[in-house]
Design a protein around this motif. Structure first.
Motif, mmCIF file in Angstrom:
data_model
loop_
_atom_site.group_PDB
_atom_site.id
_atom_site.type_symbol
_atom_site.label_atom_id
_atom_site.label_comp_id
_atom_site.label_asym_id
_atom_site.label_seq_id
_atom_site.Cartn_x
_atom_site.Cartn_y
_atom_site.Cartn_z
ATOM 1 N N VAL A 103 0.830 -1.213 0.000
ATOM 2 C CA VAL A 103 0.000 0.000 0.000
ATOM 3 C C VAL A 103 0.864 1.263 0.000
ATOM 4 N N LEU A 104 2.067 1.181 0.546
ATOM 5 C CA LEU A 104 2.990 2.318 0.464
ATOM 6 C C LEU A 104 3.310 2.624 -0.994
ATOM 7 N N GLY A 105 3.615 1.585 -1.784
ATOM 8 C CA GLY A 105 3.908 1.787 -3.204
ATOM 9 C C GLY A 105 2.724 2.365 -3.958
ATOM 10 N N ILE A 106 1.529 1.868 -3.654
ATOM 11 C CA ILE A 106 0.320 2.372 -4.308
ATOM 12 C C ILE A 106 0.113 3.850 -4.015
ATOM 13 N N ASN A 107 0.261 4.228 -2.745
ATOM 14 C CA ASN A 107 0.015 5.618 -2.355
ATOM 15 C C ASN A 107 1.065 6.573 -2.903
ATOM 16 N N LEU A 116 -0.091 11.505 -0.187
ATOM 17 C CA LEU A 116 1.243 11.773 0.353
ATOM 18 C C LEU A 116 1.273 11.524 1.860
ATOM 19 N N GLY A 117 0.252 12.022 2.558
ATOM 20 C CA GLY A 117 0.191 11.809 3.992
ATOM 21 C C GLY A 117 0.095 10.334 4.346
ATOM 22 N N ASP A 118 -0.694 9.591 3.569
ATOM 23 C CA ASP A 118 -0.826 8.161 3.827
ATOM 24 C C ASP A 118 0.489 7.428 3.588
ATOM 25 N N ALA A 119 1.210 7.814 2.527
ATOM 26 C CA ALA A 119 2.500 7.177 2.263
ATOM 27 C C ALA A 119 3.441 7.383 3.451
ATOM 28 N N GLY A 120 3.449 8.605 3.987
ATOM 29 C CA GLY A 120 4.268 8.873 5.166
ATOM 30 C C GLY A 120 3.811 8.062 6.366
ATOM 31 N N ASN A 121 2.499 7.917 6.519
ATOM 32 C CA ASN A 121 1.965 7.131 7.622
ATOM 33 C C ASN A 121 2.368 5.663 7.523
ATOM 34 N N TYR A 122 2.364 5.122 6.303
ATOM 35 C CA TYR A 122 2.743 3.725 6.138
ATOM 36 C C TYR A 122 4.234 3.516 6.412
ATOM 37 N N VAL A 123 5.043 4.519 6.081
ATOM 38 C CA VAL A 123 6.471 4.436 6.402
ATOM 39 C C VAL A 123 6.653 4.356 7.922
ATOM 40 N N ILE A 124 5.915 5.200 8.641
ATOM 41 C CA ILE A 124 5.990 5.180 10.108
ATOM 42 C C ILE A 124 5.523 3.829 10.637
ATOM 43 N N SER A 125 4.432 3.307 10.079
ATOM 44 C CA SER A 125 3.913 2.021 10.527
ATOM 45 C C SER A 125 4.926 0.908 10.308
ATOM 46 N N ALA A 140 -8.084 -1.334 -3.670
ATOM 47 C CA ALA A 140 -7.130 -2.431 -3.496
ATOM 48 C C ALA A 140 -6.444 -2.337 -2.129
ATOM 49 N N SER A 141 -6.026 -1.128 -1.745
ATOM 50 C CA SER A 141 -5.393 -0.935 -0.442
ATOM 51 C C SER A 141 -6.369 -1.254 0.693
ATOM 52 N N ALA A 168 -3.718 0.818 17.730
ATOM 53 C CA ALA A 168 -3.958 2.141 17.149
ATOM 54 C C ALA A 168 -3.132 2.362 15.896
ATOM 55 N N ASN A 169 -1.920 1.802 15.866
ATOM 56 C CA ASN A 169 -1.066 1.949 14.691
ATOM 57 C C ASN A 169 -1.692 1.274 13.474
ATOM 58 N N MET A 170 -2.171 0.034 13.656
ATOM 59 C CA MET A 170 -2.822 -0.680 12.555
ATOM 60 C C MET A 170 -4.134 -0.010 12.172
ATOM 61 N N ARG A 171 -4.901 0.358 13.178
ATOM 62 C CA ARG A 171 -6.211 0.943 12.908
ATOM 63 C C ARG A 171 -6.084 2.271 12.170
ATOM 64 N N SER A 172 -5.049 3.046 12.503
ATOM 65 C CA SER A 172 -4.870 4.333 11.831
ATOM 66 C C SER A 172 -4.591 4.134 10.352
ATOM 67 N N ALA A 173 -3.830 3.091 9.999
ATOM 68 C CA ALA A 173 -3.551 2.810 8.591
ATOM 69 C C ALA A 173 -4.837 2.456 7.850
#
Length: 209
Positions: free
Chosen positions: A29-33, A60-69, A130-131, A143-148
């Motif tokens: 999902v990081l690649g998709i975003n 962009l924000g989601d891609a950053g969030n997935y990197v953090i996750s 798809a994501s 919370a980390n998983m749920r936020s994604a």
């Protein structure tokens, strides 16, 4: 918006620690975003669409969030909850930014390209669907998983709204449907931020000193 009014059942949150399947899903999902951010930021500027630009910033924000996750998925619950708290704050900041952008477009009387909005909206919807499917199994995790998952859920709803905005712009010949949808997307981001911040703060509070 069940997330805003329902408390999830008690969970053994540490069972998800270092989950390799979840890590693989996050990479996908990081690649998709990241790819959709590049596509939408160009299309949004070319079309003069506030809702497309809002959606691009969301990618962009989601891609950053997935990197953090990905960085914290193997860490203790305290660190995962702290990361989720930071992501919730980011979602809130995104919502405020989109509101400001919508006000600017309304003041300028921008008339976006309905055709470009519709075409990119369909592509973005397919990418986020798809994501959404990939992250569905982890929607009730910590919370980390749920936020994604909440980020991706918001994206699907946002894409549908962009398509409605495209129809509205085409039908009315004005930019107001685009501005209204961008404002609704901002509200969705703020609601999601509240849910994530509330859960992550609760998890941090429950941790021993």
């Amino acid at each position: 918006m069940a997330d805003a009014c329902c408390t999830p059942p008690p969970l053994n949150l540490d069972r998800n620690r270092g989950n390799p399947a979840y890590r693989r899903v996050l990479w996908v999902v990081l690649g998709i975003n990241a790819a959709m951010f590049l596509a939408e930021v160009v299309a949004g500027l070319a079309a003069g669409s506030a809702s497309l630009q809002a959606d691009a910033l969301d990618f962009l924000g989601d891609a950053g969030n997935y990197v953090i996750s990905l960085f914290v998925v193997g860490m203790a619950l305290r660190y995962r909850a702290s990361a989720a708290l930071a992501k919730g704050a980011t979602m809130g900041a995104f919502g405020l930014w989109v509101i400001a952008m919508a006000i600017w477009h309304a003041a300028q009387g921008t008339l976006p390209s309905a055709l470009t909005m519709g075409a990119i909206g369909v592509i973005a919807l397919a990418a986020n669907a798809a994501s959404f499917g990939l992250l569905w199994a982890y929607r009730n995790g910590d919370a980390n998983m749920r936020s994604a998952w909440i980020c991706t859920r918001n994206d699907v709803l946002g894409n549908l709204a962009v398509l409605l905005a495209a129809l509205g712009v085409f039908g009315t010949g004005t930019g107001w449907p685009d501005v209204i949808v961008a404002s609704c997307m901002a509200g969705l981001a703020l609601q999601g931020a509240f849910v994530v911040v509330r859960q992550s703060a609760g998890e941090l509070k429950a941790q021993p000193a």
